[in-house]
Design a protein around this motif. Structure first.
Motif, PDB file in Angstrom:
ATOM      1  N   UNK A  20       0.865  -1.178   0.000  1.00 46.08           N
ATOM      2  CA  UNK A  20       0.000   0.000   0.000  1.00 46.08           C
ATOM      3  C   UNK A  20       0.903   1.231   0.000  1.00 46.08           C
ATOM      4  N   UNK A  21       0.938   1.939  -1.138  1.00 48.15           N
ATOM      5  CA  UNK A  21       1.881   3.050  -1.295  1.00 48.15           C
ATOM      6  C   UNK A  21       1.515   4.245  -0.414  1.00 48.15           C
ATOM      7  N   UNK A  22       0.331   4.249   0.176  1.00 46.47           N
ATOM      8  CA  UNK A  22      -0.026   5.324   1.106  1.00 46.47           C
ATOM      9  C   UNK A  22       0.744   5.192   2.416  1.00 46.47           C
ATOM     10  N   UNK A  23       1.116   3.948   2.740  1.00 45.02           N
ATOM     11  CA  UNK A  23       1.766   3.667   4.019  1.00 45.02           C
ATOM     12  C   UNK A  23       3.224   3.250   3.823  1.00 45.02           C
ATOM     13  N   UNK A  24       3.485   2.486   2.779  1.00 44.16           N
ATOM     14  CA  UNK A  24       4.817   1.907   2.567  1.00 44.16           C
ATOM     15  C   UNK A  24       5.497   2.600   1.396  1.00 44.16           C
ATOM     16  N   UNK A  25       6.644   3.220   1.656  1.00 45.33           N
ATOM     17  CA  UNK A  25       7.437   3.821   0.580  1.00 45.33           C
ATOM     18  C   UNK A  25       8.143   2.725  -0.213  1.00 45.33           C
ATOM     19  N   UNK A  26       8.491   3.043  -1.449  1.00 46.10           N
ATOM     20  CA  UNK A  26       9.159   2.068  -2.297  1.00 46.10           C
ATOM     21  C   UNK A  26      10.463   1.575  -1.706  1.00 46.10           C
ATOM     22  N   UNK A  27      11.203   2.452  -1.053  1.00 45.52           N
ATOM     23  CA  UNK A  27      12.478   2.069  -0.445  1.00 45.52           C
ATOM     24  C   UNK A  27      12.262   1.049   0.679  1.00 45.52           C
ATOM     25  N   UNK A  28      11.255   1.323   1.515  1.00 46.21           N
ATOM     26  CA  UNK A  28      10.971   0.389   2.620  1.00 46.21           C
ATOM     27  C   UNK A  28      10.499  -0.963   2.091  1.00 46.21           C
ATOM     28  N   UNK A  29       9.697  -0.952   1.028  1.00 47.04           N
ATOM     29  CA  UNK A  29       9.236  -2.199   0.429  1.00 47.04           C
ATOM     30  C   UNK A  29      10.425  -3.015  -0.088  1.00 47.04           C
ATOM     31  N   UNK A  30      11.344  -2.332  -0.767  1.00 52.04           N
ATOM     32  CA  UNK A  30      12.520  -3.017  -1.310  1.00 52.04           C
ATOM     33  C   UNK A  30      13.396  -3.578  -0.193  1.00 52.04           C
ATOM     34  N   UNK A  31      13.596  -2.808   0.871  1.00 55.21           N
ATOM     35  CA  UNK A  31      14.427  -3.284   1.979  1.00 55.21           C
ATOM     36  C   UNK A  31      13.810  -4.504   2.659  1.00 55.21           C
TER      37      UNK A  31
END
Length: 431
Positions: free
Chosen positions: A401-412
């Motif tokens: 959910x891009x409202x809560x999770x940034x792309x960087x955090x998702x990748x990490x």
């Protein structure tokens, strides 16, 4: 003789209506106490409605696929004695009917706009008889033969003459051939001996679990801005460990698939990225972040997709995860799973097994904020130490959910899972 009326039951959890998904009886059937009369579905699970008395089915009120308010009478039984003689409508509707008519608001309707006249359409005449096409089909790229009048009429109707078979000399297309094509009576030019076009259309009502799945998927895609991240994982060492553990397991231990190891990696990664085990209430703008890892496990069943929940995965070892996953998947498939075992997940794991493909775009199980998708394992050549060697590779296709999770955090988060899976000994290290 009396009439005993059975209402749509209140199954709790704030449910106000349920869908009738099946009738197990028909009018005239003799039923005994505790016989199952119908199956209804709520947002959570399917519920069976048993008969509270002996009797004969007098009336079934409601259609399959119909949403019915809790408290509405749906079945009438003819019984010995007086019955229970209750009204057919729920209490809420009774109160609404008793409300004084003077309280209703009267609105003056606006004048309807004057409709614009539609252009007249010249009807296409349909001949009484149509000559069936015969001979070899038109060669690819060959220009169809037709008069200017036939070409203009086809262009106005949006028809490509390339697909219309002509019955005239040299395959010339006439008005009659165009009439036959428009009416659907024309046989395809390339049809072989004994082959006929299949014009059957089957109407299938989308009801029950399939309708619930459709509603949830539509709502998730409409409300949640998805971001999907795909990473390649070398599971060669993990697969070797899995095979060794299966070869040396006790008889009372379940066979290990790769999923319990992925769950173990998810649990460890969530300790570093706790935001991924959350529910987002976008109406109240509140994020509920859970210390627990309640992993939803997408499972395909004969009735459709279900998501049983492995609760407190952080408290289970790889054997416990495998055992619980096997138990829940079996219960989901045979219909014995409980409603509470289908709710409360904080993150979901989705896998299509050997059908997993190379990449997928899983849909988030709202109100969660993340779903980890598993693709199939395949042996691929990998350049390593100066040469190509065969390695077992799989992809993780995960959505957030891009409202809560940034792309960087998702990748990490996914990189952390990948590192744990590629170094499987670390999955069993406490620190």
């Amino acid at each position: 003789m009396g009439v005993y009326k059975i209402r749509m039951p209140d199954v709790g959890e704030g449910i106000t209506e349920a869908e009738i998904v099946e009738w197990n009886v028909k009018v005239g059937d003799v039923v005994k106490e505790d016989d199952v009369l119908a199956g209804v579905m709520t947002d959570k699970a399917t519920v069976e409605i048993p008969s509270p008395v002996d009797g004969t089915v007098k009336e079934l009120l409601g259609e399959i696929g119909e949403m019915t308010a809790v408290g509405t009478v749906i079945i009438s039984l003819e019984v010995e004695g007086e019955g229970n003689n209750i009204p057919d409508t729920p209490k809420a509707e009774e109160k609404a009917e008793e409300a004084p008519a003077a309280e209703a608001k009267v609105e003056t309707p606006e004048p309807a706009p004057t409709p614009k006249p539609e252009p007249k359409k010249t009807p296409v005449p349909k001949p009484a008889t149509v000559k069936r096409p015969s001979g070899a089909p038109r060669a690819e790229g060959e220009k169809p033969l037709a008069s200017p009048a036939v070409r203009k009429r086809a262009m106005d109707a949006g028809i490509k003459l390339q697909y219309v078979h002509g019955t005239g000399p040299a395959g010339r297309i006439s008005h009659e051939d165009l009439d036959a094509y428009i009416s659907g009576d024309s046989a395809p030019a390339a049809a072989g001996p004994g082959r006929r076009p299949n014009t059957d259309v089957e109407e299938i009502r989308v009801i029950g679990l399939r309708r619930k799945i459709a509603e949830r998927m539509q709502d998730a895609k409409r409300r949640i801005p998805h971001i999907t991240y795909v990473e390649e994982v070398d599971v060669t060492e993990l697969e070797s460990l899995r095979e060794h553990m299966n070869a040396s397991k006790r008889d009372d231990q379940p066979k290990l698939t790769i999923l319990p190891f992925i769950m173990l990696a998810m649990v460890k990664a969530l300790k570093d990225y706790p935001k991924l085990s959350s529910h987002y209430d976008d109406d109240a703008d509140v994020l509920y972040q859970y210390g627990a890892a309640h992993i939803g496990m997408a499972a395909q069943t004969p009735g459709g997709l279900m998501v049983p929940v492995i609760r407190h995965a952080e408290a289970l070892d790889v054997w416990g995860l495998a055992d619980e996953a096997k138990r829940l998947a079996g219960a989901a498939r045979d219909g014995s799973i409980k409603r509470e075992e289908l709710t409360g997940s904080t993150i979901t794991l989705s896998s299509l097994g050997r059908m997993g493909g190379i990449v997928s775009t899983p849909v988030i199980n709202s109100p969660e904020v993340a779903i980890v998708g598993v693709n199939k394992v395949a042996v691929r050549p990998v350049f390593q130490d100066g040469g190509f060697v065969p390695r077992k590779i799989m992809n993780l296709s995960s959505s957030f959910d891009h409202r809560i999770v940034d792309g960087w955090d998702a990748a990490e988060f996914i990189q952390r899972i990948r590192t744990l899976m590629e170094n499987p000994a670390t999955l069993f290290m406490e620190a």
